[in-house]
Every structure is written in structure tokens, then in C-alpha cells.
Design an enzyme around this catalytic site. Structure first.
Site, PDB file in Angstrom:
ATOM      1  N   THR A  97       0.866  -1.179   0.000  1.00  0.00           N
ATOM      2  CA  THR A  97       0.000   0.000   0.000  1.00  0.00           C
ATOM      3  C   THR A  97       0.907   1.234   0.000  1.00  0.00           C
ATOM      4  O   THR A  97       2.034   1.171   0.521  1.00  0.00           O
ATOM      5  CB  THR A  97      -0.937   0.025   1.226  1.00  0.00           C
ATOM      6  OG1 THR A  97      -0.158  -0.184   2.390  1.00  0.00           O
ATOM      7  CG2 THR A  97      -2.036  -1.017   1.119  1.00  0.00           C
ATOM      8  N   VAL A 146       1.010   4.596   1.271  1.00  0.00           N
ATOM      9  CA  VAL A 146       1.482   5.371   2.429  1.00  0.00           C
ATOM     10  C   VAL A 146       2.457   4.525   3.256  1.00  0.00           C
ATOM     11  O   VAL A 146       3.525   4.985   3.663  1.00  0.00           O
ATOM     12  CB  VAL A 146       0.293   5.849   3.304  1.00  0.00           C
ATOM     13  CG1 VAL A 146       0.803   6.570   4.545  1.00  0.00           C
ATOM     14  CG2 VAL A 146      -0.649   6.745   2.515  1.00  0.00           C
ATOM     15  N   CYS A 147       2.083   3.259   3.464  1.00  0.00           N
ATOM     16  CA  CYS A 147       2.926   2.345   4.243  1.00  0.00           C
ATOM     17  C   CYS A 147       4.304   2.213   3.613  1.00  0.00           C
ATOM     18  O   CYS A 147       5.322   2.174   4.308  1.00  0.00           O
ATOM     19  CB  CYS A 147       2.283   0.968   4.340  1.00  0.00           C
ATOM     20  SG  CYS A 147       0.640   0.976   5.064  1.00  0.00           S
ATOM     21  N   THR A 148       4.352   2.150   2.277  1.00  0.00           N
ATOM     22  CA  THR A 148       5.639   2.009   1.580  1.00  0.00           C
ATOM     23  C   THR A 148       6.549   3.199   1.904  1.00  0.00           C
ATOM     24  O   THR A 148       7.732   3.029   2.198  1.00  0.00           O
ATOM     25  CB  THR A 148       5.407   1.902   0.054  1.00  0.00           C
ATOM     26  OG1 THR A 148       4.566   0.771  -0.186  1.00  0.00           O
ATOM     27  CG2 THR A 148       6.704   1.735  -0.705  1.00  0.00           C
ATOM     28  N   LEU A 208       7.738   2.885   5.710  1.00  0.00           N
ATOM     29  CA  LEU A 208       8.745   1.866   6.016  1.00  0.00           C
ATOM     30  C   LEU A 208      10.093   2.200   5.374  1.00  0.00           C
ATOM     31  O   LEU A 208      11.145   1.916   5.945  1.00  0.00           O
ATOM     32  CB  LEU A 208       8.254   0.464   5.633  1.00  0.00           C
ATOM     33  CG  LEU A 208       7.456  -0.162   6.799  1.00  0.00           C
ATOM     34  CD1 LEU A 208       6.029   0.310   6.839  1.00  0.00           C
ATOM     35  CD2 LEU A 208       7.523  -1.677   6.780  1.00  0.00           C
TER      36      LEU A 208
END
Ligand code: BEZ
Length: 217
Positions: free
Chosen positions: A43, A45-47, A50
Site C-alpha cells: 500500500t 502510504v505504508c511504503t 517503512l
């Protein structure tokens, strides 16, 4: 399940991660730890989040902080996604990510928002929200955050709070609004002004309850 608060002992657990099986407390050892969850692998935003945590590995290391991610995805999924994160973020992600498909750790840490109908997997099961737990070497929870799936977190702010907590543990000081490392700090309310003047340079008493000093080393 007891509610986790600031001052609670962080629950211990065993989990599969991208760096092998860990026992959480043992993994933390004498370090500080940041346990952070994201809603889902692959996804956008998560990318970005992290990747940023990976790029800032040096900032965490110099503060003696270990970081560990978590989502309700499989190890296989995490490993594949890390390749994307590294490619997109021009980084080499080295911290572990917990594979919590069965939501065992997410439940223990109250990371699931059953009321957010927009944050569910294909089966309709709740996904983790963006939580952050800052945990000290005694395994005490010192900061909790919960962000919506739509909003990426600000890791400058999370690191700033770690700096504030570590400073406050070392000296009898607290940090004011919008404090940045190097700015003046506040003498802890438990320290009388006369005593503070003996310990810290240039104590200024603005109010009897608001005394500032230069940040101690
Ligand atoms: C994201 O990381 O972009 C995302 C994840 C879950 C829901 C919405 C956005």
C-alpha cells in the site's frame, strides 16, 4: 485484556519476523524499542513510511533504539514487499517486520480498530491502524500513537519525543512546546528553584512553576 497505558509494561510475545523468530523482550535487550504497525503490505502510504524508517536507521542506532514493524500479513508477503520498498525508497531495509496474519500481537497491543470499516482485509477482518509504541529498556511503554490509515506518520516527531524522554530520564528536566534538541528546557516541577540554580546554568524563573535552563549535556 488490560488496556495499555503510558507506564504499562509492554506485553512480551513470540513472533515470526522477516529476521527470524523473536521473543520481544529478549530482542529489546538493553535498548529502547519502537514497535510500529501499518495497515497492509503493498500500500502506498505504508511504503513511504517503512522506507523512511529504513533510511533513518542511523538516527535510531545513535539513540540506542531498535525498530520493528508489524502488519497482519504473511512473511512471504513482507519479504516480497521489502523488495519494492528498497527499490522505491533507495534503501536497504534491515529492521524486522512481524508477520501477524493471525493478529495475535495486534490484539495484544490493541492495534485493531473494529469501528473503522474502511480498514479491513478482503475477508472483512480488521487491519492494524498506524500505531507506535516507544518502549524503554525496562520494557515500560513511554509513548503511544494511533494514526488513521490515510495519514503517514511524522518520524521526525517520534525521534524528537525519544530525545525528550531520554533527556528527561538523565536530567530533572522536561521539554516545552515545539522543543527541538539544543533548545532551552524546563526545570522539572519537583526541583525547587534554589536547588535548580546549583545544578543548572542560567536558570530563569518566569513563574514560580515555569523555570527554564539551557539544555544539559
Ligand atoms: C496506504 O498505506 O496507503 C493505505 C493503507 C491502508 C488503507 C489506506 C491507505
Amino acid at each position: 485484556m488490560p488496556t495499555l497505558r503510558l507506564g504499562s509494561t509492554a506485553p512480551d510475545f513470540e513472533a515470526e519476523t522477516t529476521k527470524g523468530t523473536i521473543r520481544f523482550h529478549e530482542w529489546i535487550g538493553n535498548s529502547w524499542a519502537i514497535l510500529f504497525s501499518h495497515p497492509d503490505d503493498f500500500t502506498p502510504v505504508c511504503t513511504t513510511e517503512l522506507a523512511e524508517v529504513s533510511r533513518r536507521a542511523g538516527d535510531f542506532e545513535k539513540r540506542n533504539v531498535k525498530v520493528i514493524g508489524l502488519s497482519a500479513n504473511s512473511l512471504e508477503s513482507h519479504h516480497k514487499w521489502v523488495l519494492d520498498i528498497n527499490e522505491w525508497g533507495k534503501t536497504d531495509l534491515q529492521y524486522p517486520i512481524i508477520a501477524d496474519s493471525d493478529r495475535k500481537v495486534a490484539t495484544l497491543y490493541d492495534m485493531l480498530d473494529y469501528q473503522d470499516a474502511s480498514n479491513v482485509d478482503k475477508k472483512g477482518l480488521p487491519l492494524t491502524v498506524r500505531t507506535v509504541f516507544v518502549i524503554d529498556p525496562k520494557k515500560t511503554i513511554r509513548l503511544t500513537l494511533a494514526y488513521p490509515a490515510s495519514s503517514g506518520r511524522n518520524f521526525d516527531e517520534i525521534i524528537r519525543v525519544v530525545d525528550s524522554l531520554q533527556l528527561g530520564d538523565k536530567h530533572k528536566v522536561t521539554t516545552p512546546v515545539n522543543w527541538r534538541p539544543g533548545d532551552d528546557v524546563i526545570v522539572h516541577p519537583s526541583v525547587p528553584t534554589e536547588e535548580a540554580r546549583k545544578i543548572y546554568p542560567n536558570v530563569v524563573e518566569h513563574k514560580y512553576y515555569l523555570r527554564t535552563t539551557a539544555q544539559p549535556a
